[in-house]
Enzyme design. Sequence first.
Site, mmCIF file in Angstrom:
data_model
loop_
_atom_site.group_PDB
_atom_site.id
_atom_site.type_symbol
_atom_site.label_atom_id
_atom_site.label_comp_id
_atom_site.label_asym_id
_atom_site.label_seq_id
_atom_site.Cartn_x
_atom_site.Cartn_y
_atom_site.Cartn_z
ATOM 1 N N CYS A 130 -8.750 -7.750 7.375
ATOM 2 C CA CYS A 130 -7.892 -8.201 8.486
ATOM 3 C C CYS A 130 -8.206 -9.642 8.869
ATOM 4 C CB CYS A 130 -8.136 -7.344 9.715
ATOM 5 S SG CYS A 130 -8.017 -5.612 9.369
ATOM 6 N N GLY A 217 -0.462 0.398 -6.243
ATOM 7 C CA GLY A 217 0.137 1.208 -7.306
ATOM 8 C C GLY A 217 -0.380 0.828 -8.690
ATOM 9 N N THR A 266 -1.089 5.006 -3.185
ATOM 10 C CA THR A 266 0.356 4.990 -3.415
ATOM 11 C C THR A 266 0.870 6.256 -4.110
ATOM 12 O OG1 THR A 266 0.244 2.594 -3.472
ATOM 13 C CG2 THR A 266 2.191 3.588 -4.460
HETATM 14 C C1 FMN Z 1 1.894 1.884 2.803
HETATM 15 C C2 FMN Z 1 0.429 1.530 2.702
HETATM 16 C C3 FMN Z 1 -0.350 1.436 3.868
HETATM 17 C C4 FMN Z 1 -1.692 1.107 3.803
HETATM 18 N N1 FMN Z 1 -2.433 1.038 4.953
HETATM 19 C C5 FMN Z 1 -3.764 0.747 4.890
HETATM 20 C C6 FMN Z 1 -4.571 0.721 6.063
HETATM 21 O O1 FMN Z 1 -4.110 0.986 7.181
HETATM 22 N N2 FMN Z 1 -5.884 0.382 5.945
HETATM 23 C C7 FMN Z 1 -6.449 0.108 4.727
HETATM 24 O O2 FMN Z 1 -7.645 -0.167 4.671
HETATM 25 N N3 FMN Z 1 -5.716 0.151 3.599
HETATM 26 C C8 FMN Z 1 -4.389 0.471 3.652
HETATM 27 N N4 FMN Z 1 -3.647 0.520 2.486
HETATM 28 C C9 FMN Z 1 -4.296 0.238 1.182
HETATM 29 C C10 FMN Z 1 -4.650 1.526 0.432
HETATM 30 O O3 FMN Z 1 -5.549 2.329 1.178
HETATM 31 C C11 FMN Z 1 -5.257 1.205 -0.952
HETATM 32 O O4 FMN Z 1 -6.433 0.455 -0.778
HETATM 33 C C12 FMN Z 1 -4.313 0.401 -1.824
HETATM 34 O O5 FMN Z 1 -2.989 0.828 -1.643
HETATM 35 C C13 FMN Z 1 -4.650 0.462 -3.310
HETATM 36 O O6 FMN Z 1 -4.645 1.796 -3.787
HETATM 37 P P1 FMN Z 1 -3.360 2.474 -4.500
HETATM 38 O O7 FMN Z 1 -2.911 1.574 -5.577
HETATM 39 O O8 FMN Z 1 -3.855 3.820 -4.952
HETATM 40 O O9 FMN Z 1 -2.339 2.611 -3.422
HETATM 41 C C14 FMN Z 1 -2.286 0.851 2.540
HETATM 42 C C15 FMN Z 1 -1.510 0.945 1.378
HETATM 43 C C16 FMN Z 1 -0.167 1.278 1.436
HETATM 44 C C17 FMN Z 1 0.635 1.382 0.172
#
Ligand code: FMN
Lengths: 303, 256
Positions: A130, A217, A266
């Site tokens: 952040c 993703g 995702t």
């Molecule tokens: C819609 C969305 C909301 C997310 N909100 C947060 C969040 O509030 N805090 C956080 O640390 N990461 C957040 N992330 C990141 C995910 O926790 C993760 O680190 C990231 O999407 C990579 O993993 P993935 O490819 O499996 O989605 C968010 C991701 C997505 C897609």
Amino acid sequence: MVSLGVKIAGLSLKTPLMAASGTFGYGGELLLAVGAENLGAIIVKGISLLPREGNPPPRLAETPCGLLNSIGLENVGVDRFIEEKLPFLRKHDVPVIVNILGDTANEYRDLAERLGSVDGIAGLEVNIGCPNVEAGGMSFGTAPAASALVTEAVRSVWPGFLMVKLTPNVTDITEIARAVEAAGADCLSLINTVRGMAVNVDTRKPRLKNVIGGLSGPAIKPIALRMVYETWRAVKIPVVGVGGITSALDALEFLIAGASAVQVGTANLVRPTAIREIAQGLRDYLASRDIPDINDLVGSLIL
Amino acid sequence: MSARAYINAEVVKNLELAEGAYHLVVDAGSGMEPARPGQFVMVRPKEGLDPLLSRPFSIHEFEPRRMEILYRVVGRGTGLLARLAPGQTLSLMGPLGRGFDTTNEKVLLVAGGIGVAPFLFLARRLYEQGNSPHLLFGAKTKEELVRVEELSEFCAETVVVTEDGSRGEKGLVTEYLEAAIAKNGVQKVYGCGPVPMIRAALRIIESHGVPFFVSLEEVMGCGVGVCLGCAVPRADEGYLHLCKDGPVLDAREVKW
Ligand SMILES: Cc1cc2nc3c(=O)[nH]c(=O)nc-3n(C[C@H](O)[C@H](O)[C@H](O)COP(=O)(O)O)c2cc1C
Ligand SMILES: Cc1cc2nc3c(=O)[nH]c(=O)nc-3n(C[C@H](O)[C@H](O)[C@H](O)COP(=O)(O)OP(=O)(O)OC[C@H]3O[C@@H](n4cnc5c(N)ncnc54)[C@H](O)[C@@H]3O)c2cc1C
Ligand code: FES
């Protein structure tokens, strides 16, 4: 019988699969679809001291094998989380990890203190991606000193399980990882989303109202895997792999490259039952290769 | 299974009704819970990770096993959908969201183009309750007045408007809205169509003090309330989440 149980920094998980923050809501919506027996932990949507509205729409844009989001950390705030969301989560036999975020190191500390006063929270995940409001809005997680500062602030009031989530939007993630380790983190999770952008060529407008968002993703999986591997070699504390995991084979790549557990993000949006299917895929993989324990694979990369 | 899981459905029919506008009928087996008018489904036209996300569509008509949608091809996902032939399968999740209220009041349906999609199911339900709605349906040309024959069977009165005057009245639906409300003693209006149409309609409907409920669109990620992607600005402050709070919303609750 194969065993999917893992233990990270004292926290026991039934499977190495955690639901990543922001992709599982506050747990209620998808827990039943996945089944508690398949879930290592639920990491809830990032919580701040006060509620946040989030960004104006459009907040999502799909890209090849990827998703850009600019949700803007919308959340109900810590008080409503404790009153309205935690009671449901407590009823299930799944560790609840609260993802926290703030504008200043003191805000992170106050949040950790508030969460330390209630039951039913197995640990914290600190999102250091952040903007640091006191330092001109640059992300805490891009500077070793600021990353350490936030970690220390939380550690000073939170004796329990403390995982710090690293952002990939840095030049050298191992430098940040070592600073956070020295500041007292129990383990590291990585990666958060990769900063990205998309343009609509008909309107010439950015496809996200916020212009820039975070990519997640399958598109980011090789980046995440590389960073997990680099970090695992650089620190002594456990590493939790996140980024683009949609299948058991994806999860296995991370475990072999050094992750003690993984998070699925995702993929939960793509299929609410994703974690259940990945857990089953891991059981099948172990059984078919006569590997009794998933822990045997962690860091088993052959160079 | 609950509505929180994708099921496979077999394509029964996938017919181009007008250029780029398709009518899809699937056999969803016994896996789909009964739907209410105004609810939607998330549809994945093909397996694999590209396209990654499913696409949301209003339920056009529903009977146990049989689910229909009406869609316009605008990009990759709808393009893939249009290529499906009878006998092939797709996956879908639903019914999702909150639908239209079907209490017995005098109802006017205002549709623009493919926005007519949710109204067949709704009109039939109202008709079966002995409360046939009035329909005001606008499109660019007469070809785009898709499914108007089927719909008008369940409506007390159907007024069609085309921009080129090729059928019915010539002009925009909003020019005929005033008269439709006044003449029929309408107590509630339901709308679905392009945002400019909804906006213009809202001004007219508000001046009559009649409630206006609209089925809206926003890009969706999960469809089940976990990603917070489908934000719609609230009239006062903050956001509604279309997949949970909608897709049918009270137009006065939304910031236009
Ligand atoms: C819609 C969305 C909301 C997310 N909100 C947060 C969040 O509030 N805090 C956080 O640390 N990461 C957040 N992330 C990141 C995910 O926790 C993760 O680190 C990231 O999407 C990579 O993993 P993935 O490819 O499996 O989605 C968010 C991701 C997505 C897609
Ligand atoms: C609750 C709900 C119900 C819907 N019902 C219907 C329906 O009954 N019939 C129908 O034809 N369409 C409906 N839509 C719109 C439909 O979901 C989009 O047209 C579709 O997702 C576009 O996918 P694509 O891959 O073909 O286009 P993309 O390649 O993803 O995008 C092409 C263009 O469509 C726009 N778009 C993408 N997603 C959406 C979206 N969710 N809403 C509006 N525009 C979008 C993009 O901004 C872009 O300009 C509905 C949307 C929602 C949210
Ligand atoms: S689409 Fe994910 S919350 Fe509505």
